[in-house]
Design a protein around this motif. Structure first.
Motif, PDB file in Angstrom:
ATOM      1  N   PRO A 126      51.495  86.757  57.507  1.00 52.11           N
ATOM      2  CA  PRO A 126      51.462  86.296  58.907  1.00 52.11           C
ATOM      3  C   PRO A 126      52.608  85.344  59.227  1.00 52.11           C
ATOM      4  CG  PRO A 126      49.258  86.246  57.965  1.00 52.11           C
ATOM      5  CD  PRO A 126      50.197  86.517  56.837  1.00 52.11           C
ATOM      6  N   GLY A 127      52.922  84.437  58.306  1.00 53.24           N
ATOM      7  CA  GLY A 127      54.012  83.501  58.547  1.00 53.24           C
ATOM      8  C   GLY A 127      55.361  84.191  58.622  1.00 53.24           C
ATOM      9  N   ALA A 128      55.582  85.193  57.768  1.00 52.02           N
ATOM     10  CA  ALA A 128      56.838  85.938  57.810  1.00 52.02           C
ATOM     11  C   ALA A 128      56.982  86.693  59.128  1.00 52.02           C
ATOM     12  CB  ALA A 128      56.907  86.903  56.622  1.00 52.02           C
ATOM     13  N   LEU A 129      55.873  87.265  59.613  1.00 47.67           N
ATOM     14  CA  LEU A 129      55.907  87.977  60.893  1.00 47.67           C
ATOM     15  C   LEU A 129      56.207  87.027  62.044  1.00 47.67           C
ATOM     16  CD1 LEU A 129      52.845  90.365  60.416  1.00 47.67           C
ATOM     17  CD2 LEU A 129      55.263  91.015  60.433  1.00 47.67           C
ATOM     18  N   VAL A 130      55.634  85.828  61.995  1.00 46.72           N
ATOM     19  CA  VAL A 130      55.911  84.832  63.034  1.00 46.72           C
ATOM     20  C   VAL A 130      57.394  84.482  63.049  1.00 46.72           C
ATOM     21  CG1 VAL A 130      55.566  82.420  63.696  1.00 46.72           C
ATOM     22  CG2 VAL A 130      53.598  83.843  63.135  1.00 46.72           C
ATOM     23  N   GLN A 131      57.983  84.290  61.878  1.00 47.90           N
ATOM     24  CA  GLN A 131      59.406  83.959  61.807  1.00 47.90           C
ATOM     25  C   GLN A 131      60.278  85.072  62.386  1.00 47.90           C
ATOM     26  OE1 GLN A 131      61.008  81.995  58.208  1.00 47.90           O
ATOM     27  NE2 GLN A 131      58.935  82.133  57.404  1.00 47.90           N
ATOM     28  N   MET A 132      59.926  86.312  62.105  1.00 46.45           N
ATOM     29  CA  MET A 132      60.708  87.428  62.645  1.00 46.45           C
ATOM     30  C   MET A 132      60.551  87.526  64.158  1.00 46.45           C
ATOM     31  SD  MET A 132      60.419  90.379  59.705  1.00 46.45           S
ATOM     32  CE  MET A 132      58.707  90.115  59.258  1.00 46.45           C
ATOM     33  N   ARG A 133      59.325  87.310  64.646  1.00 42.61           N
ATOM     34  CA  ARG A 133      59.133  87.346  66.098  1.00 42.61           C
ATOM     35  C   ARG A 133      59.918  86.246  66.787  1.00 42.61           C
ATOM     36  NH1 ARG A 133      56.982  83.573  69.256  1.00 42.61           N
ATOM     37  NH2 ARG A 133      55.180  83.329  67.893  1.00 42.61           N
ATOM     38  N   ARG A 134      59.922  85.051  66.214  1.00 41.96           N
ATOM     39  CA  ARG A 134      60.685  83.943  66.808  1.00 41.96           C
ATOM     40  C   ARG A 134      62.177  84.215  66.783  1.00 41.96           C
ATOM     41  NH1 ARG A 134      57.495  78.812  63.990  1.00 41.96           N
ATOM     42  NH2 ARG A 134      55.698  78.806  65.422  1.00 41.96           N
ATOM     43  N   ALA A 135      62.656  84.902  65.753  1.00 45.18           N
ATOM     44  CA  ALA A 135      64.086  85.183  65.643  1.00 45.18           C
ATOM     45  C   ALA A 135      64.552  86.239  66.640  1.00 45.18           C
ATOM     46  CB  ALA A 135      64.430  85.619  64.227  1.00 45.18           C
ATOM     47  N   LEU A 136      63.609  87.021  67.173  1.00 42.33           N
ATOM     48  CA  LEU A 136      63.976  88.065  68.120  1.00 42.33           C
ATOM     49  C   LEU A 136      64.142  87.509  69.530  1.00 42.33           C
ATOM     50  CD1 LEU A 136      61.617  90.954  66.966  1.00 42.33           C
ATOM     51  CD2 LEU A 136      64.113  91.040  67.010  1.00 42.33           C
TER      52      LEU A 136
END
Length: 300
Positions: A126-136
């Protein structure tokens, strides 16, 4: 917080890095699953009529996904990201050494994030997905693939049965991969919009169970669970696990199958331009009219 400091450390990431470093030189000889995923992601991306000036390939391995999508119209600059420098040296273009759980990108800096068969081994998905969403950037696209829960189910069953029979217990030997039913919820929890998850089951056959185990080792995918047993596997236990595998799963020609479930994730960073669900009761046409049938009220 680094993965090694988290309280729920499922995978030994340091051991994973060591194993990937050891097999980096021969990675292309055992990348048939990643090649399949790369082609699939490229096909999906080709039908998206958008431009992606800056993309990141997270958990890039030796750059196979980047090579597959580089020629697609709309995809311009790609940054390969991996925690293993020896793998990154084999990637094309721009390269960054970084862990999937600690991405180096600023908020709203990327137009596209792709990932092929890497995220199933992070401790904090979940944390990795949050980081990718924020980077987009708003309306940026995430397209990824990871192993699902049915992956190597035959091997898991054989090891559990062999250990229960010979030692009276069992230690974890096959990673607990994500379930397809959970991934859509995880994408939504991470803040993505319009999430879609689908599953593809791949069956591969091997001459015998030991050939499968050798290939997993050559991929750098041997047991890296933090809770794994530290006592070396005895020859007797190994042979018994292989024997049970063959007894339960061998085909008529004597070969043994291995299941790989691949979950493909598609989601977008939220943006006001994206379609929204209609408000309940706002429909302008009755369903009965659309179907050409007579509407009747339910009895109370």
């Amino acid at each position: 917080m680094p993965a090694e400091d988290t309280p729920h450390r499922i995978f030994d990431r340091a051991l994973l890095a060591q194993r990937r470093q050891r097999v980096a030189a021969s990675a292309k000889d055992y990348d048939f699953l990643l090649a399949r995923v790369s082609d699939d992601l490229a096909e999906r991306l080709a039908i998206v009529r958008r431009t992606f000036p800056l993309a990141a390939n997270i958990g890039a391995h030796h750059g196979l996904v980047s090579r597959a999508i580089a020629g697609i119209a709309g995809v311009e600059t790609i940054i390969d990201v991996d925690a293993t420098p020896e793998l990154l040296t084999r990637c094309p273009g721009l390269r960054v050494v970084a862990d999937e759980e600690a991405l180096p990108f600023g908020d709203a800096s990327l137009d596209l994030v792709v990932s092929g068969l890497s995220l199933q081994l992070v401790n904090d998905l979940p944390g990795a997905l949050v980081q990718m969403r924020r980077a987009l950037k708003p309306d940026g696209l995430f397209l990824g693939a990871l192993f699902g829960g049915a992956t190597l189910r035959e091997l898991r069953e054989a090891w559990l049965a062999a250990e229960a029979e010979m030692t009276g217990g069992a230690s974890p030997r096959v990673a607990p991969f994500a379930d397809v039913r959970d991934m859509g919820s995880l994408l939504q929890r991470a803040g993505f919009a319009l999430p879609v998850v689908d599953s593809d089951t791949v069956k591969v056959t091997y001459a015998d169970p030991l050939a499968l185990m050798r290939e997993i080792k050559a991929m750098g995918g041997s047991n890296m669970l933090s809770a794994r047993g530290r006592v070396p596997v005895t020859r007797g236990l190994l042979l018994r696990a292989a024997e049970i595998y063959a007894e339960r799963f061998a085909t008529v020609d004597g070969r043994v199958p291995a299941t790989y479930e691949i979950l493909t994730l598609t989601a977008w960073a939220p943006d006001e331009s994206q379609p929204k669900p209609l408000r309940p009761g706002s429909a302008q046409t009755r369903l009965a009219d659309a179907l050409g049938v007579k509407e009747t009220k339910l009895k109370e």
